[in-house]
Design a protein around this motif. Structure first.
Motif, PDB file in Angstrom:
ATOM      1  N   ALA A 246      42.492  48.649 -22.741  1.00  0.00           N
ATOM      2  CA  ALA A 246      43.866  49.125 -22.505  1.00  0.00           C
ATOM      3  C   ALA A 246      44.641  49.438 -23.787  1.00  0.00           C
ATOM      4  O   ALA A 246      45.831  49.716 -23.716  1.00  0.00           O
ATOM      5  CB  ALA A 246      44.653  48.119 -21.676  1.00  0.00           C
ATOM      6  N   ASP A 249      45.752  53.013 -23.478  1.00  0.00           N
ATOM      7  CA  ASP A 249      46.825  53.132 -22.487  1.00  0.00           C
ATOM      8  C   ASP A 249      48.151  52.668 -23.069  1.00  0.00           C
ATOM      9  O   ASP A 249      49.195  53.285 -22.847  1.00  0.00           O
ATOM     10  CB  ASP A 249      46.491  52.293 -21.244  1.00  0.00           C
ATOM     11  CG  ASP A 249      45.314  52.868 -20.466  1.00  0.00           C
ATOM     12  OD1 ASP A 249      45.050  54.062 -20.611  1.00  0.00           O
ATOM     13  OD2 ASP A 249      44.665  52.114 -19.724  1.00  0.00           O
ATOM     14  N   GLN A 250      48.104  51.569 -23.792  1.00  0.00           N
ATOM     15  CA  GLN A 250      49.320  51.025 -24.398  1.00  0.00           C
ATOM     16  C   GLN A 250      49.931  52.018 -25.380  1.00  0.00           C
ATOM     17  O   GLN A 250      51.141  52.276 -25.361  1.00  0.00           O
ATOM     18  CB  GLN A 250      48.990  49.710 -25.113  1.00  0.00           C
ATOM     19  CG  GLN A 250      50.190  49.019 -25.745  1.00  0.00           C
ATOM     20  CD  GLN A 250      49.793  47.771 -26.511  1.00  0.00           C
ATOM     21  OE1 GLN A 250      48.625  47.392 -26.534  1.00  0.00           O
ATOM     22  NE2 GLN A 250      50.756  47.141 -27.140  1.00  0.00           N
ATOM     23  N   GLN A 252      49.424  55.273 -25.503  1.00  0.00           N
ATOM     24  CA  GLN A 252      49.877  56.473 -24.801  1.00  0.00           C
ATOM     25  C   GLN A 252      51.233  56.251 -24.151  1.00  0.00           C
ATOM     26  O   GLN A 252      52.080  57.152 -24.127  1.00  0.00           O
ATOM     27  CB  GLN A 252      48.845  56.889 -23.752  1.00  0.00           C
ATOM     28  CG  GLN A 252      49.198  58.200 -23.051  1.00  0.00           C
ATOM     29  CD  GLN A 252      48.039  58.744 -22.246  1.00  0.00           C
ATOM     30  OE1 GLN A 252      46.930  58.249 -22.312  1.00  0.00           O
ATOM     31  NE2 GLN A 252      48.295  59.778 -21.472  1.00  0.00           N
ATOM     32  N   THR A 253      51.450  55.059 -23.623  1.00  0.00           N
ATOM     33  CA  THR A 253      52.751  54.737 -23.023  1.00  0.00           C
ATOM     34  C   THR A 253      53.859  54.825 -24.071  1.00  0.00           C
ATOM     35  O   THR A 253      54.930  55.384 -23.813  1.00  0.00           O
ATOM     36  CB  THR A 253      52.722  53.341 -22.400  1.00  0.00           C
ATOM     37  OG1 THR A 253      51.720  53.312 -21.378  1.00  0.00           O
ATOM     38  CG2 THR A 253      54.067  52.987 -21.789  1.00  0.00           C
ATOM     39  N   ARG A 264      42.837  60.491 -27.254  1.00  0.00           N
ATOM     40  CA  ARG A 264      42.056  59.293 -26.980  1.00  0.00           C
ATOM     41  C   ARG A 264      40.633  59.685 -26.617  1.00  0.00           C
ATOM     42  O   ARG A 264      40.350  60.828 -26.286  1.00  0.00           O
ATOM     43  CB  ARG A 264      42.693  58.474 -25.846  1.00  0.00           C
ATOM     44  CG  ARG A 264      42.967  59.276 -24.599  1.00  0.00           C
ATOM     45  CD  ARG A 264      43.798  58.492 -23.606  1.00  0.00           C
ATOM     46  NE  ARG A 264      43.104  57.302 -23.134  1.00  0.00           N
ATOM     47  CZ  ARG A 264      43.635  56.421 -22.300  1.00  0.00           C
ATOM     48  NH1 ARG A 264      44.869  56.602 -21.844  1.00  0.00           N
ATOM     49  NH2 ARG A 264      42.965  55.372 -21.909  1.00  0.00           N
ATOM     50  N   GLU A 267      36.269  54.616 -23.557  1.00  0.00           N
ATOM     51  CA  GLU A 267      36.303  53.213 -23.961  1.00  0.00           C
ATOM     52  C   GLU A 267      34.966  52.843 -24.597  1.00  0.00           C
ATOM     53  O   GLU A 267      33.898  53.137 -24.069  1.00  0.00           O
ATOM     54  CB  GLU A 267      36.573  52.320 -22.752  1.00  0.00           C
ATOM     55  CG  GLU A 267      36.757  50.860 -23.113  1.00  0.00           C
ATOM     56  CD  GLU A 267      37.188  50.022 -21.924  1.00  0.00           C
ATOM     57  OE1 GLU A 267      37.016  48.796 -21.987  1.00  0.00           O
ATOM     58  OE2 GLU A 267      37.668  50.607 -20.928  1.00  0.00           O
TER      59      GLU A 267
END
Length: 404
Positions: A246, A249-250, A252-253, A264, A267
């Protein structure tokens, strides 16, 4: 005897005659069947009454819907399916970050709450009527406890001794001014603390963020994007931390909140490839800055540190790095210096970001880490808020140490 029999016969005949008369009269009085009624097609149909079709008395207990069996043959009314509701995708709201100019001054109260013990402790000791050797040793201990470091502590104590001796009588205001000047000198007011994001030849500026797991590195990268956007820069984020779940994701937020594009990869993929693509897309988009968030490296893992060096080399195939920022957790104290040494051997550190400085009384780490690496502290983290990353200003920092 004959007379009696005759009387009985006459009686029977009379009774039979009377019975025939009665039956005949009943047959004659029977009404004819009513004529068929032709329905009036112009009249509205009669409204049904509740319970007309019920076969059981109304005072009996009514059956529940579960007890009522539907008639055979599938005569239940067909269920009309409603069309599915299409949810509108929420477009993330672009935020306007707080201006960075003077941000440390606005956050000074948060810093002073944790650092006040150092400044007040020094002022209290210096205010003693007789400054003997024991008092100077206490001053040294106070500075060492705050992680200022041995060499910087000795230098500061020597200068304070000389100035106090020359000053003679010491009022509280004079002591405060003296201590403030010496601490600012110790922190280094002449060091270049600007985050370099404007290369002289061509855009974009390339900044790589490194650090050990748990220091808040990815969060710091996101907050740094806000700092740059607040200063009018366009930013591309490279999520090269492909090993931590994540992390991309973090990041990108964080980027979406300020309108920054995030590059990105899969994974567990190759971090160097993601970093390379981020710089490539930053160039194609004409962005001002590319921020590359690398995986948190344990400084004891030689192989992982070598991989960090690989990321740096791959990125420099596009252009030289403008900044390599090392994120350190201020609460780790002297252990942060060990981390700093190892990172400095792998990549050329150009600046330091100290996080969680509001959660420790060891603000002297600012001085110690600058002395260790010979590079300035450029940014400090003073809380968990999105705009709690501030450019480091020596005078504001020292004012927070010694209070008003």
């Amino acid at each position: 005897m004959e007379i009696v029999i005759l009387a009985v016969v006459i009686a029977v005949v009379v009774i039979g005659a009377l019975g025939g008369l009665v039956i005949g009269s009943r047959r004659k009085k029977q009404l004819p069947p009513p004529p068929p009624v032709t329905p009036d097609i112009t009249a509205p149909p009669a409204e049904p009454h509740v319970g007309d079709e019920a076969e059981t008395p109304r005072d009996e207990t009514r059956r529940t819907i579960e007890e009522v069996d539907l008639p055979d043959g599938g005569t239940a009314p067909a269920t009309v399916e409603e069309p599915p509701v299409v949810e509108e995708l929420e477009i993330p709201q672009i935020e306007v970050p707080e201006p960075t100019a003077g941000r440390l001054v606005r956050l000074r109260a948060r810093l002073s709450r944790s650092q006040n013990a150092l400044g007040k402790g020094l002022l209290t000791l210096l205010s003693r009527e007789h400054l003997d050797e024991d008092t100077w040793e206490e001053i040294e201990d106070t500075l060492l406890t705050a992680d200022v470091g041995v060499q910087p502590t000795q230098e500061l104590v020597e200068r304070l001794r000389e100035r106090v001796k020359v000053l003679g009588t010491r009022t509280p205001d004079e002591l405060r001014t003296l201590l403030r000047e010496e601490l600012i000198t110790l922190v280094g007011p002449d060091m270049d603390r600007e985050v370099k994001t404007e290369p002289p030849n061509s855009k974009p500026g390339i900044v790589m963020v490194v650090g050990v797991n748990g220091t808040g590195k990815t969060t710091t990268t996101g907050k740094l994007a806000r700092v740059l956007v607040a200063d009018g820069r366009s930013v591309v984020l490279g999520a090269a931390d492909t090993f931590r779940a994540a992390a991309a994701d973090q990041l990108q937020t964080w980027g979406e909140r300020v309108g920054a594009h995030t590059v990105r990869g899969p994974e567990g993929g190759d971090p160097a490839s993601v970093a390379f693509d981020a710089v490539k897309e930053g160039k194609e988009m004409g962005s001002d800055v590319v921020l590359i968030d690398t995986a948190g490296r344990l400084h004891t893992k030689t192989g992982l540190m070598d991989e960090l060096g690989k990321v740096k080399r791959v990125v420099e195939k596009h252009a030289p790095l403008d900044e390599v920022l090392l994120v350190l957790d201020a609460t780790t104290g002297q252990n942060g210096l060990i981390q700093a040494r190892v990172f400095a051997e792998v990549v050329d550190i150009t600046g330091i970001v100290l996080t969680k400085l509001d959660g420790t009384a060891k603000g002297g780490i600012v001085v110690a880490v600058q002395r260790e690496l010979g590079v300035p502290v450029k940014l400090i983290g003073l809380g968990e808020g999105a705009d709690d990353l501030a450019p480091f200003e020596p005078a504001a920092f020292v004012d927070a140490l010694i209070g008003e």
